[in-house]
Design a protein around this motif. Structure first.
Motif, PDB file in Angstrom:
ATOM      1  N   ARG A  65       8.890  39.650  60.054  1.00  0.00           N
ATOM      2  CA  ARG A  65       9.034  38.286  59.522  1.00  0.00           C
ATOM      3  C   ARG A  65      10.225  38.188  58.558  1.00  0.00           C
ATOM      4  NH1 ARG A  65       3.470  38.501  60.292  1.00  0.00           N
ATOM      5  NH2 ARG A  65       2.993  39.376  58.264  1.00  0.00           N
ATOM      6  N   ALA A  69      13.491  35.866  59.057  1.00  0.00           N
ATOM      7  CA  ALA A  69      13.847  34.921  57.992  1.00  0.00           C
ATOM      8  C   ALA A  69      15.278  35.132  57.508  1.00  0.00           C
ATOM      9  CB  ALA A  69      12.861  35.045  56.825  1.00  0.00           C
ATOM     10  N   ALA A  72      17.635  33.746  60.151  1.00  0.00           N
ATOM     11  CA  ALA A  72      17.574  32.281  60.126  1.00  0.00           C
ATOM     12  C   ALA A  72      18.337  31.726  58.927  1.00  0.00           C
ATOM     13  CB  ALA A  72      16.124  31.817  60.104  1.00  0.00           C
ATOM     14  N   GLU A  73      18.207  32.372  57.782  1.00  0.00           N
ATOM     15  CA  GLU A  73      18.908  31.906  56.582  1.00  0.00           C
ATOM     16  C   GLU A  73      20.413  31.974  56.780  1.00  0.00           C
ATOM     17  OE1 GLU A  73      19.334  32.927  51.839  1.00  0.00           O
ATOM     18  OE2 GLU A  73      17.618  33.715  52.934  1.00  0.00           O
ATOM     19  N   GLY A  76      21.356  29.097  58.742  1.00  0.00           N
ATOM     20  CA  GLY A  76      21.056  27.802  58.156  1.00  0.00           C
ATOM     21  C   GLY A  76      20.009  27.020  58.928  1.00  0.00           C
ATOM     22  N   ILE A  77      19.076  27.749  59.540  1.00  0.00           N
ATOM     23  CA  ILE A  77      17.985  27.107  60.277  1.00  0.00           C
ATOM     24  C   ILE A  77      16.659  27.697  59.828  1.00  0.00           C
ATOM     25  CG2 ILE A  77      19.381  26.566  62.309  1.00  0.00           C
ATOM     26  CD1 ILE A  77      18.233  28.997  63.703  1.00  0.00           C
ATOM     27  N   ARG A  78      15.580  27.004  60.146  1.00  0.00           N
ATOM     28  CA  ARG A  78      14.251  27.539  59.840  1.00  0.00           C
ATOM     29  C   ARG A  78      13.808  28.438  60.988  1.00  0.00           C
ATOM     30  NH1 ARG A  78      10.336  22.689  58.848  1.00  0.00           N
ATOM     31  NH2 ARG A  78      10.873  22.496  61.028  1.00  0.00           N
ATOM     32  N   PRO A  79      13.108  29.532  60.681  1.00  0.00           N
ATOM     33  CA  PRO A  79      12.633  30.421  61.739  1.00  0.00           C
ATOM     34  C   PRO A  79      11.801  29.693  62.794  1.00  0.00           C
ATOM     35  CG  PRO A  79      12.371  31.485  59.618  1.00  0.00           C
ATOM     36  CD  PRO A  79      12.798  30.066  59.343  1.00  0.00           C
ATOM     37  N   ILE A  80      10.970  28.752  62.383  1.00  0.00           N
ATOM     38  CA  ILE A  80      10.127  28.027  63.339  1.00  0.00           C
ATOM     39  C   ILE A  80      10.972  27.207  64.306  1.00  0.00           C
ATOM     40  CG2 ILE A  80       9.710  26.023  61.856  1.00  0.00           C
ATOM     41  CD1 ILE A  80       7.129  27.660  64.184  1.00  0.00           C
ATOM     42  N   ASP A  81      12.090  26.647  63.816  1.00  0.00           N
ATOM     43  CA  ASP A  81      12.972  25.877  64.690  1.00  0.00           C
ATOM     44  C   ASP A  81      13.657  26.783  65.719  1.00  0.00           C
ATOM     45  OD1 ASP A  81      12.293  23.518  63.373  1.00  0.00           O
ATOM     46  OD2 ASP A  81      13.948  23.723  61.949  1.00  0.00           O
TER      47      ASP A  81
END
Length: 93
Positions: A65, A69, A72-73, A76-81
């Motif tokens: 996780r 994360a 994703a950071e 510049g996106i969220r992991p869920i997206d």
């Protein structure tokens, strides 16, 4: 994941990144993030995320996780997206 000067491919899923001809600044296009131009580091992070999300041999734990994360950071996106986009592109996986 296979990284070279002009492309990055995944052994886990048919996604890829390719370096675009540059005008002094290297820009990369990633197949699952259409319309975005990325740096090489971001392209690698995007492809690492693919590998992390589709590696069925890795246990789902805090380290996994955290790695997702961090990638994703950087993008510049969220992991869920990211997970939702990839699941739309690869239904049933």
């Amino acid at each position: 994941m296979y990284v070279c000067d002009w492309s990055i491919t995944s052994g886990a899923v048919g996604e890829f990144a390719e370096r675009l001809p540059d005008d002094g600044e290297a820009r990369w296009r990633v197949s699952w993030l259409p319309g975005r131009l990325l740096t090489r580091d971001q392209a690698i992070a995007a492809m690492e995320m693919v590998e992390l999300l589709y590696d069925t041999t890795r246990p789902t734990d805090e380290d996994l996780r955290a790695a997702i994360a961090a990638a994703a950071e950087l993008l510049g996106i969220r992991p869920i997206d990211a997970a939702a986009t990839l699941s739309e592109r690869h239904p049933g996986r």
